[in-house]
Write a protein that holds these residues in place. Structure first.
Motif, PDB file in Angstrom:
ATOM      1  N   HIS A  11      32.643  55.605  37.666  1.00  0.00           N
ATOM      2  CA  HIS A  11      32.896  54.743  38.892  1.00  0.00           C
ATOM      3  C   HIS A  11      34.554  54.728  38.849  1.00  0.00           C
ATOM      4  CE1 HIS A  11      28.716  53.984  39.278  1.00  0.00           C
ATOM      5  NE2 HIS A  11      28.983  52.522  39.550  1.00  0.00           N
ATOM      6  N   THR A  12      34.889  54.520  40.126  1.00  0.00           N
ATOM      7  CA  THR A  12      36.040  54.161  40.561  1.00  0.00           C
ATOM      8  C   THR A  12      36.569  52.522  40.216  1.00  0.00           C
ATOM      9  OG1 THR A  12      36.366  55.744  42.157  1.00  0.00           O
ATOM     10  CG2 THR A  12      38.222  54.228  42.345  1.00  0.00           C
ATOM     11  N   LEU A  13      37.662  52.402  39.341  1.00  0.00           N
ATOM     12  CA  LEU A  13      37.898  50.821  39.060  1.00  0.00           C
ATOM     13  C   LEU A  13      38.859  50.797  40.172  1.00  0.00           C
ATOM     14  CD1 LEU A  13      37.958  48.392  37.445  1.00  0.00           C
ATOM     15  CD2 LEU A  13      39.535  49.537  36.003  1.00  0.00           C
ATOM     16  N   VAL A  14      38.670  49.605  40.853  1.00  0.00           N
ATOM     17  CA  VAL A  14      39.349  49.214  42.052  1.00  0.00           C
ATOM     18  C   VAL A  14      40.031  47.766  41.480  1.00  0.00           C
ATOM     19  CG1 VAL A  14      39.696  48.362  44.465  1.00  0.00           C
ATOM     20  CG2 VAL A  14      37.754  50.244  43.884  1.00  0.00           C
ATOM     21  N   ASP A  15      41.213  47.922  40.929  1.00  0.00           N
ATOM     22  CA  ASP A  15      41.787  46.813  40.424  1.00  0.00           C
ATOM     23  C   ASP A  15      43.158  46.792  41.316  1.00  0.00           C
ATOM     24  OD1 ASP A  15      43.368  49.025  39.455  1.00  0.00           O
ATOM     25  OD2 ASP A  15      43.349  48.309  37.663  1.00  0.00           O
ATOM     26  N   GLY A  16      44.040  45.652  40.558  1.00  0.00           N
ATOM     27  CA  GLY A  16      45.301  45.455  41.291  1.00  0.00           C
ATOM     28  C   GLY A  16      46.193  46.813  41.621  1.00  0.00           C
ATOM     29  N   ASN A  17      45.973  47.703  40.846  1.00  0.00           N
ATOM     30  CA  ASN A  17      46.739  48.870  40.861  1.00  0.00           C
ATOM     31  C   ASN A  17      46.432  49.803  41.974  1.00  0.00           C
ATOM     32  OD1 ASN A  17      48.837  48.100  38.773  1.00  0.00           O
ATOM     33  ND2 ASN A  17      47.449  48.966  37.301  1.00  0.00           N
ATOM     34  N   LYS A  18      44.917  49.986  41.919  1.00  0.00           N
ATOM     35  CA  LYS A  18      44.329  50.820  42.968  1.00  0.00           C
ATOM     36  C   LYS A  18      44.667  50.111  44.292  1.00  0.00           C
ATOM     37  CE  LYS A  18      41.708  54.130  44.105  1.00  0.00           C
ATOM     38  NZ  LYS A  18      42.220  55.537  43.930  1.00  0.00           N
ATOM     39  N   ILE A  19      44.487  48.863  44.447  1.00  0.00           N
ATOM     40  CA  ILE A  19      44.898  48.216  45.732  1.00  0.00           C
ATOM     41  C   ILE A  19      46.252  48.373  46.312  1.00  0.00           C
ATOM     42  CG2 ILE A  19      44.824  46.074  47.031  1.00  0.00           C
ATOM     43  CD1 ILE A  19      42.632  45.205  45.363  1.00  0.00           C
ATOM     44  N   ILE A  20      47.242  48.513  45.208  1.00  0.00           N
ATOM     45  CA  ILE A  20      48.820  48.757  45.779  1.00  0.00           C
ATOM     46  C   ILE A  20      48.873  50.240  45.868  1.00  0.00           C
ATOM     47  CG2 ILE A  20      50.879  48.868  44.639  1.00  0.00           C
ATOM     48  CD1 ILE A  20      50.537  46.590  42.930  1.00  0.00           C
ATOM     49  N   GLU A  21      48.021  50.901  45.375  1.00  0.00           N
ATOM     50  CA  GLU A  21      48.176  52.398  45.749  1.00  0.00           C
ATOM     51  C   GLU A  21      47.540  52.686  46.936  1.00  0.00           C
ATOM     52  OE1 GLU A  21      45.329  56.226  44.640  1.00  0.00           O
ATOM     53  OE2 GLU A  21      45.864  55.129  42.845  1.00  0.00           O
ATOM     54  N   LEU A  22      46.540  51.930  47.467  1.00  0.00           N
ATOM     55  CA  LEU A  22      45.882  52.129  48.845  1.00  0.00           C
ATOM     56  C   LEU A  22      46.581  51.370  50.057  1.00  0.00           C
ATOM     57  CD1 LEU A  22      42.121  52.122  47.661  1.00  0.00           C
ATOM     58  CD2 LEU A  22      43.400  54.007  48.431  1.00  0.00           C
ATOM     59  N   ALA A  23      47.407  50.204  49.571  1.00  0.00           N
ATOM     60  CA  ALA A  23      47.732  49.336  50.560  1.00  0.00           C
ATOM     61  C   ALA A  23      48.630  50.095  51.626  1.00  0.00           C
ATOM     62  CB  ALA A  23      48.560  48.377  49.916  1.00  0.00           C
ATOM     63  N   PRO A  24      49.500  51.075  51.525  1.00  0.00           N
ATOM     64  CA  PRO A  24      50.248  51.601  52.706  1.00  0.00           C
ATOM     65  C   PRO A  24      49.251  52.364  53.614  1.00  0.00           C
ATOM     66  CG  PRO A  24      51.310  52.015  50.677  1.00  0.00           C
ATOM     67  CD  PRO A  24      49.895  51.675  49.976  1.00  0.00           C
ATOM     68  N   GLN A  25      47.976  52.726  53.109  1.00  0.00           N
ATOM     69  CA  GLN A  25      47.341  53.319  54.240  1.00  0.00           C
ATOM     70  C   GLN A  25      46.813  52.569  55.089  1.00  0.00           C
ATOM     71  OE1 GLN A  25      44.203  55.713  52.126  1.00  0.00           O
ATOM     72  NE2 GLN A  25      45.732  56.237  50.447  1.00  0.00           N
ATOM     73  N   PHE A  26      46.506  51.252  54.696  1.00  0.00           N
ATOM     74  CA  PHE A  26      46.079  50.041  55.744  1.00  0.00           C
ATOM     75  C   PHE A  26      47.131  48.954  56.351  1.00  0.00           C
ATOM     76  CE2 PHE A  26      42.703  51.524  52.774  1.00  0.00           C
ATOM     77  CZ  PHE A  26      41.652  51.491  53.488  1.00  0.00           C
ATOM     78  N   GLY A  27      48.581  49.645  56.107  1.00  0.00           N
ATOM     79  CA  GLY A  27      49.572  49.189  56.843  1.00  0.00           C
ATOM     80  C   GLY A  27      49.891  47.664  55.967  1.00  0.00           C
ATOM     81  N   LEU A  28      49.747  47.673  54.665  1.00  0.00           N
ATOM     82  CA  LEU A  28      49.989  46.447  53.790  1.00  0.00           C
ATOM     83  C   LEU A  28      51.183  46.955  52.890  1.00  0.00           C
ATOM     84  CD1 LEU A  28      49.120  43.421  53.347  1.00  0.00           C
ATOM     85  CD2 LEU A  28      47.478  44.313  51.630  1.00  0.00           C
ATOM     86  N   ASP A  29      52.226  46.045  52.839  1.00  0.00           N
ATOM     87  CA  ASP A  29      53.375  46.285  52.142  1.00  0.00           C
ATOM     88  C   ASP A  29      52.819  45.756  50.524  1.00  0.00           C
ATOM     89  OD1 ASP A  29      55.697  45.452  50.678  1.00  0.00           O
ATOM     90  OD2 ASP A  29      56.739  46.408  52.432  1.00  0.00           O
ATOM     91  N   PRO A  30      53.115  46.830  49.776  1.00  0.00           N
ATOM     92  CA  PRO A  30      52.776  46.311  48.565  1.00  0.00           C
ATOM     93  C   PRO A  30      53.486  45.139  47.796  1.00  0.00           C
ATOM     94  CG  PRO A  30      53.298  48.597  48.433  1.00  0.00           C
ATOM     95  CD  PRO A  30      53.598  48.397  49.693  1.00  0.00           C
TER      96      PRO A  30
END
Length: 273
Positions: A27-46
């Protein structure tokens, strides 16, 4: 396979278990680090993400509305990850965000306060008094987030499928239990319904986020619901202009095929403290 959500008290060792379960189940673990990694794709500044993550807004000032919009974006990231399947959503109220989904395995980690203090102080090499303070603040913040955002008691066991006292069970036993539970065939029964539900939730969150970002709408005193690609707005706004802007913004969101307008105009004078 089931979507897994993990709710944890600080100092329970939940993160190590989540990583091991993710490896075992692929499985993919969606934790804080993963959200930070994905954030720019959704227009969210880390950096903004770090300030608002798991902290409830109060919806009073423009800054609070921006806070709420950022939290919505985090939820959209979680939902997009859940839509792909084979994920572990770590914290951030995921068990409540996906409350209506049938193929979700909801896990909770708890332990006595002093056991958590000992575990955290040993793991982080910090003074036990500092560990107590960090855990106390973490419990208050996370419990407050769930209560404010989802109107639920963080400690209510009925919000979870499995609750583990990590002071009583070994991590290996907990891992085996979660892996076995995730493979329960009954959890696959709701796969198709969950896909539909997540699509509707994502669209609803996108509409709400755009409305929160608008300076033309003073307060969101109305309900947003989605069925397939039709968005229904019901409740009240405070002027004809606010209603017009609300409908325009909602209709412009990508994926919205139809707007059902059930908004009423209620004039009022705002009270200034």
């Amino acid at each position: 396979m089931a979507i897994i959500t993990i709710s944890r008290e600080m100092g329970t060792g939940a993160y190590h278990v989540a990583r091991e379960v993710a490896k075992r189940l692929k499985h993919t673990l969606v934790d804080g680090n993963k959200i930070i990694e994905l954030a720019p794709q959704f227009g969210l500044d880390p950096e903004i993400l770090k300030r608002v993550d798991e902290k409830p807004p109060v919806y009073i000032t423009a800054e609070d509305r921006a806070h709420a919009a950022h939290l919505n974006t985090i939820e959209i990231i979680l939902l997009e990850c859940a839509k792909k399947g084979n994920v572990i959503l770590y914290g951030r109220g995921s068990q409540d965000l996906l409350a209506g989904a049938q193929n979700v395995l909801k896990i909770r980690f708890v332990a006595p306060f002093e056991d958590r203090v000992e575990s955290l102080s040993e793991r982080e090499w910090i003074d036990p008094d500092l560990a107590r303070e960090l855990i106390r603040k973490s419990d208050h913040q996370r419990g407050g987030f769930i209560h404010f955002y989802f109107n639920r008691d963080w400690h209510d066991p009925l919000g979870y499928d499995l609750v583990f006292n990590s002071a009583r069970m070994s991590q290996s036993a907990i891992i085996e239990s979660i892996v076995a539970a995730a493979k329960d065939p009954r959890l696959k029964d709701g796969d198709d319904e969950t896909d539909r539900l997540i699509d509707e939730m994502i669209l609803c969150k996108k509409v709400e986020t755009e409305l929160l970002r608008s300076n033309a709408i003073e307060n969101i005193h109305f309900r947003i619901s989605v069925k397939q690609k039709a968005v229904k707005l019901s409740g009240h706004v405070h002027s004809e202009n606010e209603k017009r802007e609300t409908l325009r913004i909602a209709a412009a969101v990508e994926g919205v095929a139809k707007i059902d307008d059930d908004l009423q105009i209620v004039n009022y004078k705002s009270y200034k403290e």
